[in-house]
Design a protein around this motif. Structure first.
Motif, short mmCIF file in Angstrom:
data_model
loop_
_atom_site.label_atom_id
_atom_site.label_comp_id
_atom_site.label_asym_id
_atom_site.label_seq_id
_atom_site.Cartn_x
_atom_site.Cartn_y
_atom_site.Cartn_z
N ALA A 79 0.86 -1.22 -0.02
CA ALA A 79 0.04 0.01 -0.17
C ALA A 79 1.04 1.27 -0.03
O ALA A 79 0.47 2.21 -0.87
N THR A 82 2.77 1.65 -3.70
CA THR A 82 1.67 1.88 -4.75
C THR A 82 1.27 3.33 -4.71
O THR A 82 1.21 4.19 -5.64
N THR A 83 0.78 3.70 -3.38
CA THR A 83 0.30 5.04 -3.31
C THR A 83 1.55 5.99 -3.53
O THR A 83 1.06 7.16 -3.97
N VAL A 86 2.32 6.77 -7.14
CA VAL A 86 1.32 7.69 -7.67
C VAL A 86 1.77 9.14 -7.64
O VAL A 86 1.96 9.94 -8.54
N ILE A 87 2.12 9.30 -6.39
CA ILE A 87 2.81 10.99 -6.18
C ILE A 87 4.00 10.87 -6.86
O ILE A 87 4.47 11.89 -7.63
N TYR A 140 2.93 2.91 7.94
CA TYR A 140 2.48 3.18 6.67
C TYR A 140 3.08 4.48 6.10
O TYR A 140 3.98 4.79 5.07
N PHE A 144 5.87 5.33 3.28
CA PHE A 144 5.37 6.16 1.95
C PHE A 144 6.24 7.06 1.83
O PHE A 144 6.66 7.55 0.63
#
Length: 261
Positions: A79, A82-83, A86-87, A140, A144
């Motif tokens: 998670a 993948t997020t 995108v950024i 997370y 991230f």
């Protein structure tokens, strides 16, 4: 001429080797590290590992709970990656010389990636721990933020290496910015971008173990819990589970890379 070049390279290699030996010796003195003592105690350390970290039948009863935490770690890593991808894709397009809108956005994207990348994931976990406490969200966010820095950099380099001919051809026809990105840039870069994302997932699963120790989540928390209680048999099972999981994910990732590249 060739003999002179060969002698020059030999001298350069000799000087480099002397510098490395001197730096290693100086570091040993500064850190009070005794290499001979480390070598002599190595057999005793191996004996302790094999005599204390054995997976018994009773230890295997903890396997279901360990696998639950391991799955939590895997899903959190996926998670976060993948997020972040995108950024990072947006920042990569802004930072690349091929697709940048203007120099200000390009500099901002590169600066953001530099800050995120130059701080290790553990440091981000400690910083975020003060604000969000020990929970899955902190783990997370640490993964991230760390992923954004690495992915943005490799995305920028990948986009920069894309062929300019198709981009210039679309610009000559009056295509919009989004049409150029969608039709010329993304199709060329997509296999490499996916490959980097898969690599980041592998890296984050390894990092998530250490982050979990700090944030009290996932398999890292399980490892820390049994380690502090000196239940080394379960620690061995946790370690073995992590190693097997990482190997399986790496094999799957390599297979996907072979298919798309």
């Amino acid at each position: 001429m060739n003999d002179i070049m060969i002698r020059k390279r030999k001298w350069q290699f000799t000087i480099f080797l002397i510098i490395m030996i001197a730096a290693t010796y100086a570091s040993s003195i500064i850190t009070d590290f005794n290499a001979l003592h480390g070598i002599t105690t190595f057999p005793a350390a191996l004996y302790w590992i094999f005599s204390n970290m054995l997976i018994s039948q009773e230890t295997l009863t903890r396997l279901p709970s360990i696998l639950d935490k391991l799955l939590e770690t895997i899903f959190m890593s996926i998670a976060a990656t993948t997020t972040a991808a995108v950024i990072s894709m947006f920042l990569g397009l802004m930072g690349s010389t091929t697709t940048r809108v203007n120099r200000a956005f390009s500099s901002l994207a590169r600066f953001t990636a530099s800050i995120s990348r130059n701080l290790p994931v553990v440091a981000w976990a400690l910083i975020l721990l003060l604000s969000f406490g020990q929970n899955s969200l902190t783990g997370y966010l640490a993964l991230f933020v760390g992923s954004i820095g690495f992915l943005t950099r490799v995305f920028i380099e990948t986009i920069d290496e894309a062929s300019q001919s198709s981009v210039e051809a679309l610009r000559a026809t009056g295509a919009t910015y989004f049409q150029i990105v969608n039709k010329a840039v993304i199709p060329q870069c997509l296999p490499l971008l996916i490959s980097w994302i898969l690599f980041m997932i592998e890296t984050n699963i390894r990092s998530a173990t250490l982050v979990g120790i700090l944030t009290g989540t996932g398999i890292g928390y399980t490892f820390d819990l049994y380690y502090k209680s000196m239940n080394y048999n379960v620690v061995a099972l946790v370690t073995f589970s992590i190693v097997i999981t990482v190997i399986i994910i790496e094999l799957l990732s390599n297979y996907i890379r072979k298919v798309i590249l």
